[in-house]
Scaffold this motif. Structure first.
Motif, PDB file in Angstrom:
ATOM      1  N   HIS A  71       1.305  -1.264  -0.255  1.00 18.18           N
ATOM      2  CA  HIS A  71      -0.339  -0.273   0.467  1.00 18.18           C
ATOM      3  C   HIS A  71       1.066   1.330  -0.042  1.00 18.18           C
ATOM      4  O   HIS A  71       1.726   0.903   0.239  1.00 18.18           O
ATOM      5  N   HIS A  73       1.437   4.216   1.707  1.00 19.64           N
ATOM      6  CA  HIS A  73       2.083   4.822   3.321  1.00 19.64           C
ATOM      7  C   HIS A  73       2.927   4.944   3.082  1.00 19.64           C
ATOM      8  O   HIS A  73       4.044   3.711   2.132  1.00 19.64           O
ATOM      9  N   ASP A  75       5.932   4.787   5.039  1.00 17.86           N
ATOM     10  CA  ASP A  75       6.412   3.671   5.485  1.00 17.86           C
ATOM     11  C   ASP A  75       7.070   3.367   4.371  1.00 17.86           C
ATOM     12  O   ASP A  75       7.457   2.023   5.086  1.00 17.86           O
ATOM     13  N   HIS A  76       5.654   2.849   4.159  1.00 18.30           N
ATOM     14  CA  HIS A  76       6.400   1.844   2.846  1.00 18.30           C
ATOM     15  C   HIS A  76       5.946   2.135   1.636  1.00 18.30           C
ATOM     16  O   HIS A  76       7.197   1.009   0.528  1.00 18.30           O
ATOM     17  N   HIS A 159      -7.140  -1.906   6.847  1.00 15.54           N
ATOM     18  CA  HIS A 159      -6.391  -0.782   6.635  1.00 15.54           C
ATOM     19  C   HIS A 159      -6.142   0.443   5.965  1.00 15.54           C
ATOM     20  O   HIS A 159      -6.421   1.557   6.076  1.00 15.54           O
ATOM     21  N   ASP A 178       0.443  -4.105   6.218  1.00 19.13           N
ATOM     22  CA  ASP A 178      -0.153  -3.323   7.666  1.00 19.13           C
ATOM     23  C   ASP A 178      -1.234  -4.265   7.570  1.00 19.13           C
ATOM     24  O   ASP A 178      -2.328  -4.511   8.914  1.00 19.13           O
TER      25      ASP A 178
HETATM   26 ZN   LIG Z   1       0.228   1.569   6.726  1.00 18.26          ZN
END
Ligand SMILES: [Zn+2]
Length: 311
Positions: A71, A73, A75-76, A159, A178
């Motif tokens: 996904h 986000h 941090d990914h 999520h 996540d």
């Molecule tokens: Zn996430």
């Protein structure tokens, strides 16, 4: 410090030094048949560490063929745009709901800036656009042939509405992002990461059913690492998601403010974690992985938008 670990033949884990801490944010590296794939390359702030991890394992970043997002986000997938500039062979694989935000990250940057303000650069580093022609859109039930593997794509919202997992039917490895929650290494405690704006408990529960139905041998969490008893792990996640949601709902019904609910949740949940781990740093480390403030904001938005009748 070693940041790269081989988990199985052709599967590596890269630990990224996020906010100065290892083993909280991670990427996975798949190698085979002259292809190199990185699942969730992480934030821009750790892109250099990712590249040095690759070199440490004996691979040239120029040879990377796939950058894959569970996904988008930050941090990914925050590093996607900067990395692709250094990886001439690579294409970016991302779900159709996430692709527009990698091609034009301006909305993601604007909303993150509202949350993080002047800490943006330190936390996330550069957030560059990914050229449209480098993006390959993936959907539920796609099958990817990557690095000598057959990876099934399963759409797993809850999520995030742009979340997918990747399942290798032959090895039983499931790259979970996540949607399988947060559980740091060596600590038997699952915490639900529930940031706004997409949190959807019904969708998430269905996604947990999807993961269980696949009967994976191992779940590879982004935060952090392999978890070898997927059925028990996923049951705990489902319980925690619902218990934390009920807790926030109860406090909202008592007309508590957001900051009061955050304090109440910390007071309720931190002792649970403290009972499980002797290391006082664990509280801080879980907070880096998924913080209480975002957790509460996610649940509050969910209850207001999806279930106003329960308030
Ligand atoms: Zn996430």
């Amino acid at each position: 410090m070693t940041v790269i670990t081989q988990l199985r033949p052709g599967t590596w884990q890269i630990s990224l030094p996020f906010q100065g801490e290892y083993d909280i944010v991670g990427s996975y590296l798949l190698v085979g048949e002259n292809e190199i794939a990185i699942i969730d390359p992480g934030p821009g702030s750790t892109a250099e560490a990712l590249l040095s991890g690759l070199r440490e394992a004996g691979y040239n970043p120029q040879d990377v063929t796939h950058l894959i997002a569970t996904h988008i986000h930050l941090d990914h997938a925050g590093a996607m745009g900067s990395l692709i500039q250094q990886m001439p062979r690579a294409k970016v694989l991302v779900h159709s709901n996430g692709a527009p935000h990698l091609i034009d990250p301006s909305k993601v940057v604007a909303s993150a800036t509202r949350i993080y303000g002047e800490r943006m650069q330190t936390l996330w580093g550069a957030i560059e656009p990914v050229p449209q022609e480098r993006v390959h859109v993936i959907e539920d039930e796609d099958v990817l042939r990557v690095a000598g593997r057959r990876l099934e794509v399963h759409y797993t919202p809850g999520h995030a509405i742009h979340h997918v997992i990747f399942f290798d039917v032959h090895s039983g490895e499931l790259f979970a992002g996540d949607v399988a929650g947060v559980r740091l290494q060596g600590i038997d405690y699952v915490r639900p990461p529930t940031p706004p704006p997409d949190l959807d408990l019904e969708a998430w529960s269905n996604s947990i059913d999807t993961l269980k139905r696949l009967r994976p041998d191992v779940l590879y969490l982004s935060h952090f690492g392999p978890t070898s008893n997927p059925a028990i792990h996923l049951s705990r996640l489902r319980e925690q998601l619902s218990a934390w949601g009920d807790f926030v709902l109860g406090a909202m019904r008592q007309e508590k403010s957001e900051s009061e609910i955050i304090d109440l949740l910390v007071a309720q949940m931190d002792p649970q974690l403290q009972r499980i781990t002797a290391d006082p740093r664990s509280l801080h480390r879980y907070e880096i992985a998924t913080n209480y403030a975002m957790t509460v904001q996610g649940y509050m938005r969910y209850w207001k938008k999806k279930h106003p009748e329960r308030l």
